[in-house]
Write a protein that holds these residues in place. Structure first.
Motif, PDB file in Angstrom:
ATOM      1  N   THR A  37       0.827  -1.204   0.000  1.00 11.06           N
ATOM      2  CA  THR A  37       0.000   0.000   0.000  1.00 11.06           C
ATOM      3  C   THR A  37       0.861   1.254   0.000  1.00 11.06           C
ATOM      4  O   THR A  37       2.035   1.238   0.387  1.00 11.06           O
ATOM      5  N   VAL A  38       0.224   2.337  -0.416  1.00  6.13           N
ATOM      6  CA  VAL A  38       0.895   3.629  -0.441  1.00  6.13           C
ATOM      7  C   VAL A  38       1.080   4.141   0.988  1.00  6.13           C
ATOM      8  O   VAL A  38       0.201   3.982   1.841  1.00  6.13           O
TER       9      VAL A  38
ATOM     10  N   LYS B  90       7.907  12.326  -6.010  1.00  9.94           N
ATOM     11  CA  LYS B  90       8.007  11.212  -6.954  1.00  9.94           C
ATOM     12  C   LYS B  90       7.123  10.059  -6.483  1.00  9.94           C
ATOM     13  O   LYS B  90       7.570   8.926  -6.309  1.00  9.94           O
ATOM     14  N   ALA B  91       5.865  10.389  -6.276  1.00  6.52           N
ATOM     15  CA  ALA B  91       4.924   9.423  -5.703  1.00  6.52           C
ATOM     16  C   ALA B  91       4.738   8.194  -6.579  1.00  6.52           C
ATOM     17  O   ALA B  91       4.496   7.090  -6.080  1.00  6.52           O
TER      18      ALA B  91
ATOM     19  N   LYS C  13       4.791   3.476  -2.706  1.00  9.14           N
ATOM     20  CA  LYS C  13       4.704   2.242  -1.912  1.00  9.14           C
ATOM     21  C   LYS C  13       6.031   1.868  -1.257  1.00  9.14           C
ATOM     22  O   LYS C  13       6.113   0.849  -0.571  1.00  9.14           O
ATOM     23  N   GLN C  14       7.042   2.675  -1.470  1.00  9.31           N
ATOM     24  CA  GLN C  14       8.329   2.427  -0.813  1.00  9.31           C
ATOM     25  C   GLN C  14       8.278   2.953   0.615  1.00  9.31           C
ATOM     26  O   GLN C  14       7.781   4.061   0.860  1.00  9.31           O
ATOM     27  N   GLU C  15       8.784   2.169   1.534  1.00  4.50           N
ATOM     28  CA  GLU C  15       8.821   2.575   2.937  1.00  4.50           C
ATOM     29  C   GLU C  15      10.250   2.511   3.455  1.00  4.50           C
ATOM     30  O   GLU C  15      10.973   1.542   3.182  1.00  4.50           O
ATOM     31  N   LEU C  16      10.654   3.535   4.170  1.00  7.77           N
ATOM     32  CA  LEU C  16      11.986   3.547   4.771  1.00  7.77           C
ATOM     33  C   LEU C  16      12.048   2.433   5.812  1.00  7.77           C
ATOM     34  O   LEU C  16      11.336   2.459   6.815  1.00  7.77           O
TER      35      LEU C  16
END
Length: 605
Positions: A383-384, A446-447, A452-455
């Motif tokens: 998920t976003v 840069k959505a 969906k990338q998470e630190l």
């Protein structure tokens, strides 16, 4: 009754009554103090112990390293001498006051907030903040630290007093005296034992040195200031091992390095298990002659003439101290901490061309050193997700940002703008401001790519490259490396390029003086050997060293600093220490009188 005796009796009674009055008055007006070190909290929750700035602030501290998500509360139970009103002081800092800092946290006593919000406004320096009066209604009080942001709020200590005009000192010397007094630390540390070889520093170099010595029959201590071994190759820093072990003139070298090697998970892998922390500790604990002391920061040293006799280490959480005596010591700290404390000759920074004759040397000597990295990585989720705004971080734009889902070695701060030892916290914080600022920009601008990338992981322990280099009987130079000079005491075979980092030009354009991104030019070399004389101090008679703090020039260091090479140095130190013990001689005496025996050990004979 004799008048003289009567007078004397009255005077004695008067004096005794005065003493009794003073005794009662003293206890009636005696101030009460309670001092609590945050790193000693029983339940640390999601907070982490950071000891990297011990040399500057004299202590470890707790930090809420949540990567933008508040961490679980840290808590502990404290016994007060009596109920009543106390003034509470909190030692903290506003680590990024631009203009309002991100490290917000509050303190709770028995479930109620006490004092203001800390870490959002104030000074970038560590100091005591007055939190006002608190009403202690129970002699046993639960104290909690509640993180509000996940952005690296930090707390060093809490101080409670009913003395109306007492302010705890900020001067380090006075603060250390207060700590010792109020924590009832004994003037004499506990006995850590006596050893043939005391190895300080549990990176790859130190771990290999300790194992090598133990397997040669030496009673050995390995002292490490973190809960894991491996240093830059641990899960705390996550740098892969580089340098070859299969091109050695002496095939016996590199065997212990191979045991430590957990494959090549790359730099900044989000999976901590890939770096083999538990396996490294198991290998060390399997050695019958080797005693391991984790979480122990060596900060004090005793010496007789040119010989070290003891070092003292403090537990980074409990603050309990141990004293270790030894016949030989090995500085594998990277920072050259033991050598520095002992008064060993050392160099920090770059030599000039005129000084060394090296074509790659600087025109003028200076304090420039390779920097420190805090690696990071992200993972893709289903998920976003969002990431907080970071006005206090470094600011990025469409014109300049770093379009990466994970870091590599280039994320580096130092380059002479910071001292890698005394500015370790500043460097780490600068790296965090770059990481969080860039990530916040990527998530917002840069959505499509980063939505969906998470630190997933950010290192809070800095991976250092360069600091002090202890001077030995030989200083390895660029010419030694490129000409492939084979000295009689040539031992470790090194293969890495001359790899000297400098600020990336584009990064300098946008962040001049605040660079955090590096470039390099690899100067290829043929396999060459490092003389044994680079592995012991020239003026401290019982001090070995292995790792990035050995005796080289800045240019030569660019090649010797990688971890498989450093691990083999440690193996040589273990072998040399066994020869030194056998003949009751010094590290130099091994070279001068018993070099053939040492070289035969390296050959496996």
């Amino acid at each position: 009754m004799d008048h003289k005796k009567t007078f004397k009796l009255k005077m004695d009674m008067k004096r005794n009554l005065m003493i009794l009055f003073l005794f009662i008055t003293f206890h009636a007006t005696a101030q009460r103090y309670v001092y609590v070190e945050a790193e000693s909290f029983e339940n640390k929750g999601g907070w982490v112990v950071d000891q990297q700035s011990f040399v500057v602030i004299g202590s470890s501290y707790l930090m809420a390293h949540g990567m933008g998500k508040p961490v679980k509360d840290a808590s502990t139970t404290v016994t007060f001498p009596a109920k009543g009103k106390y003034r509470m002081w909190v030692r903290t800092k506003d680590w990024a006051p631009f203009p309002t800092g991100p490290g917000k946290f509050t303190i709770w006593l028995d479930g109620k907030q006490a004092g203001q919000v800390f870490g959002e406004s104030g000074d970038v320096a560590w100091k005591w903040y007055d939190a006002g009066m608190v009403d202690v209604q129970n002699e046993k009080v639960q104290i909690s630290l509640k993180d509000l942001t996940g952005f690296n709020g930090r707390c060093d200590a809490l101080f409670f007093t009913d003395a109306p005009k007492f302010t705890p000192p900020n001067k380090l010397e006075d603060l250390n005296a207060l700590r010792r007094k109020l924590l009832h630390q004994s003037a004499a540390p506990g006995d850590g034992g006596h050893y043939d070889l005391v190895v300080i520093g549990g990176g790859i170099a130190g771990t290999c040195a300790a194992i090598s010595a133990a397997r040669m029959g030496l009673k050995t201590a390995l002292i490490q200031d973190r809960p894991v071994l491996g240093g830059n190759n641990s899960s705390e820093v996550r740098v892969h091992l580089m340098g070859d072990v299969d091109k050695n003139h002496y095939p016996k070298l590199g065997r212990i390095v191979r045991e430590m090697d957990n494959g090549d998970p790359g730099n900044g892998n989000p999976d901590a298990k890939e770096y083999g922390d538990a396996r490294k500790i198991q290998i060390v604990k399997a050695e019958k002659n080797l005693s391991l002391f984790l979480n122990t920061h060596v900060y004090k040293l005793e010496k007789e003439k040119d010989k070290i006799i003891a070092v003292t280490g403090r537990d980074i959480s409990t603050n309990k101290e141990l004293r270790f005596t030894g016949t030989y010591f090995s500085d594998c700290t990277g920072d050259g901490t033991v050598g520095y404390l002992a008064g060993a000759d050392f160099r920090m920074g770059r030599e000039s061309k005129a000084e060394t004759g090296e074509s790659l040397a600087a025109e003028k000597s200076d304090s420039f050193t390779l920097g420190t990295s805090n690696l990071w990585s992200s993972v893709e989720r289903d998920t976003v997700s969002s990431f907080p705004e970071t006005p206090w971080a470094m600011q990025f734009s469409d014109e300049y940002h770093i379009d990466q889902t994970k870091s590599d070695w280039e994320w580096e701060t130092g380059f002479g703008n910071f001292n890698t030892i005394t500015d370790a916290e500043k460097i780490r914080d600068h790296n965090l401001r770059a990481i969080y600022g860039n990530w916040s920009y990527l998530k917002k601008s840069k959505a499509e790519k980063y939505g969906k990338q998470e630190l997933a992981w950010v290192a809070y322990i800095g991976g250092k490259r360069e600091s002090r280099r202890i001077i030995g009987d030989h200083i390895l130079t660029q010419m030694d490396i490129q000409e492939g000079k084979l000295y009689p005491d040539g031992s470790v075979t090194a293969t890495w390029t001359i790899d000297l980092h400098f600020p990336d030009a584009r990064n300098s354009k946008y962040f001049e003086g605040q660079e955090f991104f590096a470039s390099t030019k690899h100067i290829k070399v043929a396999p060459y050997t490092i003389p044994y004389r680079c592995l012991y101090s020239k003026n401290i008679s019982n001090l070995f060293m292995a790792g990035r703090n050995i005796s080289t020039t800045h240019v030569a260091f660019g090649s010797t600093r990688v971890m498989r090479t450093c691990g083999m140095m440690g193996e040589v130190v273990g072998f040399a220490a066994s020869v030194a013990k056998k003949y009751k001689t010094s590290p130099r005496g091994v070279y001068q009188q018993h070099l053939p025996e040492l070289m035969n050990i390296l050959k496996g004979e």
